[in-house]
Design a protein around this motif. Sequence first.
Motif, PDB file in Angstrom:
ATOM      1  N   MET A 175      11.812  -5.165  -0.429  1.00 46.53           N
ATOM      2  CA  MET A 175      11.709  -6.433  -0.687  1.00 46.53           C
ATOM      3  C   MET A 175      12.342  -6.639   1.312  1.00 46.53           C
ATOM      4  O   MET A 175      13.318  -7.173   1.202  1.00 46.53           O
ATOM      5  CB  MET A 175      12.257  -6.359  -1.177  1.00 46.53           C
ATOM      6  N   LEU A 176      11.541  -6.259   2.048  1.00 42.57           N
ATOM      7  CA  LEU A 176      11.331  -6.631   3.499  1.00 42.57           C
ATOM      8  C   LEU A 176       9.987  -8.067   3.783  1.00 42.57           C
ATOM      9  O   LEU A 176       8.960  -7.394   3.443  1.00 42.57           O
ATOM     10  CB  LEU A 176      10.835  -5.123   4.803  1.00 42.57           C
ATOM     11  N   TYR A 177      10.424  -8.749   4.883  1.00 41.52           N
ATOM     12  CA  TYR A 177       9.586  -9.870   4.686  1.00 41.52           C
ATOM     13  C   TYR A 177       9.238 -10.868   5.694  1.00 41.52           C
ATOM     14  O   TYR A 177      10.536 -10.727   6.705  1.00 41.52           O
ATOM     15  CB  TYR A 177      10.171 -11.539   3.349  1.00 41.52           C
ATOM     16  N   ASN A 178       8.670 -10.857   6.321  1.00 35.59           N
ATOM     17  CA  ASN A 178       8.274 -12.035   7.618  1.00 35.59           C
ATOM     18  C   ASN A 178       9.173 -10.805   9.296  1.00 35.59           C
ATOM     19  O   ASN A 178       9.891 -12.225  10.092  1.00 35.59           O
ATOM     20  CB  ASN A 178       8.667 -13.202   7.385  1.00 35.59           C
ATOM     21  N   PRO A 179       8.567  -9.931   9.605  1.00 39.98           N
ATOM     22  CA  PRO A 179       8.733  -9.204  10.833  1.00 39.98           C
ATOM     23  C   PRO A 179       9.035 -10.434  12.067  1.00 39.98           C
ATOM     24  O   PRO A 179       7.724 -10.947  11.963  1.00 39.98           O
ATOM     25  CB  PRO A 179       8.231  -7.666  10.253  1.00 39.98           C
ATOM     26  N   SER A 180       9.475 -10.128  12.564  1.00 37.50           N
ATOM     27  CA  SER A 180       9.083 -10.331  14.228  1.00 37.50           C
ATOM     28  C   SER A 180      10.018  -9.860  14.574  1.00 37.50           C
ATOM     29  O   SER A 180      11.190  -9.516  14.667  1.00 37.50           O
ATOM     30  CB  SER A 180      10.696 -12.346  14.083  1.00 37.50           C
ATOM     31  N   VAL A 181       9.573  -9.613  16.217  1.00 36.53           N
ATOM     32  CA  VAL A 181       9.606  -8.542  17.443  1.00 36.53           C
ATOM     33  C   VAL A 181      10.206  -8.721  18.742  1.00 36.53           C
ATOM     34  O   VAL A 181       9.171  -9.613  19.206  1.00 36.53           O
ATOM     35  CB  VAL A 181       8.080  -7.329  17.439  1.00 36.53           C
ATOM     36  N   ALA A 182      11.160  -8.793  19.103  1.00 36.87           N
ATOM     37  CA  ALA A 182      11.345  -9.393  20.152  1.00 36.87           C
ATOM     38  C   ALA A 182      10.672  -8.297  21.743  1.00 36.87           C
ATOM     39  O   ALA A 182      10.045  -7.353  21.046  1.00 36.87           O
ATOM     40  CB  ALA A 182      12.711  -8.447  20.554  1.00 36.87           C
ATOM     41  N   THR A 232       6.853  -0.662  -5.578  1.00 34.81           N
ATOM     42  CA  THR A 232       6.609  -1.984  -6.054  1.00 34.81           C
ATOM     43  C   THR A 232       8.566  -2.388  -6.008  1.00 34.81           C
ATOM     44  O   THR A 232       9.503  -1.284  -5.301  1.00 34.81           O
ATOM     45  CB  THR A 232       7.079  -1.033  -7.853  1.00 34.81           C
ATOM     46  N   ALA A 233       8.762  -3.521  -6.324  1.00 34.53           N
ATOM     47  CA  ALA A 233      10.579  -3.651  -6.209  1.00 34.53           C
ATOM     48  C   ALA A 233      10.871  -4.515  -7.336  1.00 34.53           C
ATOM     49  O   ALA A 233      10.002  -4.607  -8.705  1.00 34.53           O
ATOM     50  CB  ALA A 233      10.504  -4.693  -5.021  1.00 34.53           C
ATOM     51  N   GLU A 234      11.867  -4.586  -7.499  1.00 28.57           N
ATOM     52  CA  GLU A 234      12.355  -4.921  -9.191  1.00 28.57           C
ATOM     53  C   GLU A 234      13.789  -6.180  -8.169  1.00 28.57           C
ATOM     54  O   GLU A 234      14.846  -5.433  -7.478  1.00 28.57           O
ATOM     55  CB  GLU A 234      12.925  -3.460  -9.476  1.00 28.57           C
ATOM     56  N   MET A 235      13.771  -7.295  -8.976  1.00 29.44           N
ATOM     57  CA  MET A 235      15.025  -7.999  -8.562  1.00 29.44           C
ATOM     58  C   MET A 235      15.113  -8.316 -10.246  1.00 29.44           C
ATOM     59  O   MET A 235      13.659  -9.102 -10.301  1.00 29.44           O
ATOM     60  CB  MET A 235      14.849  -8.732  -7.310  1.00 29.44           C
ATOM     61  N   GLY A 236      15.889  -9.094 -10.532  1.00 31.62           N
ATOM     62  CA  GLY A 236      16.351 -10.234 -11.561  1.00 31.62           C
ATOM     63  C   GLY A 236      16.312  -9.312 -12.947  1.00 31.62           C
ATOM     64  O   GLY A 236      14.828 -10.895 -13.811  1.00 31.62           O
ATOM     65  N   GLY A 237      15.701  -8.073 -13.136  1.00 32.85           N
ATOM     66  CA  GLY A 237      14.495  -7.509 -14.021  1.00 32.85           C
ATOM     67  C   GLY A 237      13.886  -7.922 -14.223  1.00 32.85           C
ATOM     68  O   GLY A 237      12.616  -7.530 -14.910  1.00 32.85           O
ATOM     69  N   GLN A 238      12.662  -8.594 -13.427  1.00 34.79           N
ATOM     70  CA  GLN A 238      11.050  -8.545 -12.619  1.00 34.79           C
ATOM     71  C   GLN A 238      10.502  -7.530 -11.654  1.00 34.79           C
ATOM     72  O   GLN A 238      11.552  -7.474 -10.534  1.00 34.79           O
ATOM     73  CB  GLN A 238      10.849  -9.417 -12.297  1.00 34.79           C
ATOM     74  N   THR A 239      10.028  -7.018 -12.136  1.00 30.67           N
ATOM     75  CA  THR A 239       9.152  -6.434 -11.096  1.00 30.67           C
ATOM     76  C   THR A 239       8.115  -6.911 -10.293  1.00 30.67           C
ATOM     77  O   THR A 239       7.030  -7.144 -11.406  1.00 30.67           O
ATOM     78  CB  THR A 239       8.223  -4.867 -12.011  1.00 30.67           C
ATOM     79  N   PHE A 240       7.527  -6.003  -9.377  1.00 31.29           N
ATOM     80  CA  PHE A 240       6.297  -6.957  -8.750  1.00 31.29           C
ATOM     81  C   PHE A 240       6.395  -5.833  -7.239  1.00 31.29           C
ATOM     82  O   PHE A 240       6.748  -5.201  -6.847  1.00 31.29           O
ATOM     83  CB  PHE A 240       7.223  -8.780  -8.314  1.00 31.29           C
ATOM     84  N   ARG A 262       1.357  -0.888  -0.277  1.00 33.13           N
ATOM     85  CA  ARG A 262      -0.153  -0.037   0.320  1.00 33.13           C
ATOM     86  C   ARG A 262       0.844   1.115  -0.394  1.00 33.13           C
ATOM     87  O   ARG A 262       2.346   0.900   0.574  1.00 33.13           O
ATOM     88  CB  ARG A 262      -0.957   0.068   1.538  1.00 33.13           C
ATOM     89  N   PRO A 263       0.401   2.358  -0.700  1.00 28.77           N
ATOM     90  CA  PRO A 263       1.471   3.660  -1.215  1.00 28.77           C
ATOM     91  C   PRO A 263       1.383   3.752   0.546  1.00 28.77           C
ATOM     92  O   PRO A 263       0.887   4.075   1.786  1.00 28.77           O
ATOM     93  CB  PRO A 263       0.848   4.949  -1.276  1.00 28.77           C
ATOM     94  N   PRO A 264       2.891   4.525   0.870  1.00 24.94           N
ATOM     95  CA  PRO A 264       3.016   4.703   2.140  1.00 24.94           C
ATOM     96  C   PRO A 264       2.483   5.941   2.455  1.00 24.94           C
ATOM     97  O   PRO A 264       2.127   5.655   4.269  1.00 24.94           O
ATOM     98  CB  PRO A 264       5.311   4.858   1.912  1.00 24.94           C
ATOM     99  N   HIS A 265       2.329   6.678   1.805  1.00 23.13           N
ATOM    100  CA  HIS A 265       2.098   7.848   2.962  1.00 23.13           C
ATOM    101  C   HIS A 265       0.760   8.631   1.289  1.00 23.13           C
ATOM    102  O   HIS A 265       0.568   7.753   0.137  1.00 23.13           O
ATOM    103  CB  HIS A 265       2.939   9.261   2.074  1.00 23.13           C
ATOM    104  N   THR A 266      -0.219   8.965   2.068  1.00 25.42           N
ATOM    105  CA  THR A 266      -1.300   9.680   0.572  1.00 25.42           C
ATOM    106  C   THR A 266      -1.216  10.415  -0.123  1.00 25.42           C
ATOM    107  O   THR A 266       0.300  11.061   0.190  1.00 25.42           O
ATOM    108  CB  THR A 266      -2.324  10.781   2.046  1.00 25.42           C
TER     109      THR A 266
END
Length: 324
Positions: A154-161, A115-123, A105-109
């Motif tokens: 490309m941040l995945y699976n947060p875990s909080v201590a 979007t992210a790009e890796m290996g020539g792919q946008t996702f 989702r858009p970070p700010h209004t």
Amino acid sequence: MTLKTFAWATAFALACSGPVKAAELLGAGVISTGLQETTAALSPDGKTLYFLRSDFAEKDDTILVAHRRGDSWSTPEVASFSGQWHDSEPAYAPDGKRLYFVSNRPPHTGEAPVTAEMGGQTFAGTNLWYVERQADGRWGEPVHVEGALNEGAMLYNPSVAANGDIYFSAHRPDAGKLYQIYVVHPTGNGYSAPQRVELGDLTHNRMDPCVDPQGRFLLFAGNEGDSLGSADIYIAFRQGDGSWGKPEHLGGDVNTASLENAPTLGPGFGELYVSSNRQEEVHFPKARDDAASLQKRLNGPLNGSRNIWRVDIGDVLRAHGIKG
């Protein structure tokens, strides 16, 4: 429900990190279905479950919520903060007052979706968000977590201590060609710069961290060279000097020749949830199917889709001096 056909996997425990009790499918037909389900986030009292449900291509991710009703789960509903964007990987803070997740989702209004790009792919990319528990018990509006941790999207699976440290997996400039695990520490006005967690050779892919709230051990998905499938669950223990020990492959029913990932801890000691696409074995000749029985089996939880499984690693923790 116990998948007895995977009992053979316990033979690997002798060379791994100790015994693990048999895996149980979580909420067969209700939580775990013929679609993709991953990333179980249990409330501290164990009565509320947030999780991810997706299509097989994982292009349409939505966070759902279900409530424990005795020994069963209520029919899942779309979480109050999800349903419009590519939302995934919910994670409770240990005190239950916040629920973190990642989203495109858009970070700010007024801004564009991430979007992210890796290996020539946008996702669809990801930034870190959270919702906070309000006085009436409901979740507030989603809050974007500002800082360098979102760089690269490309941040995945947060875990909080319990001390507020946030662990996550990401592909960043110092990650090599694959994904590695990072941690950020709370500061007076946000979070520190991401620091790569040193777990060994960067030629190994490391994803989906799950940190013990007290920081005594760290679980993750990857392949350290001894994986039974494309990815397995590993555990690393905190050493006396603050570093992490060599990752150990978890034995028993945690890992199989199928894909295992997205480990999360439940409220009970040693209570571990993992995502796996393990299937029920088919032996030929099988009992002859008709159209109805075939469709029922192929649409069921054990059709090769990812489901959520519960295991007990209490013996592994006790063997490393962790009592509770």
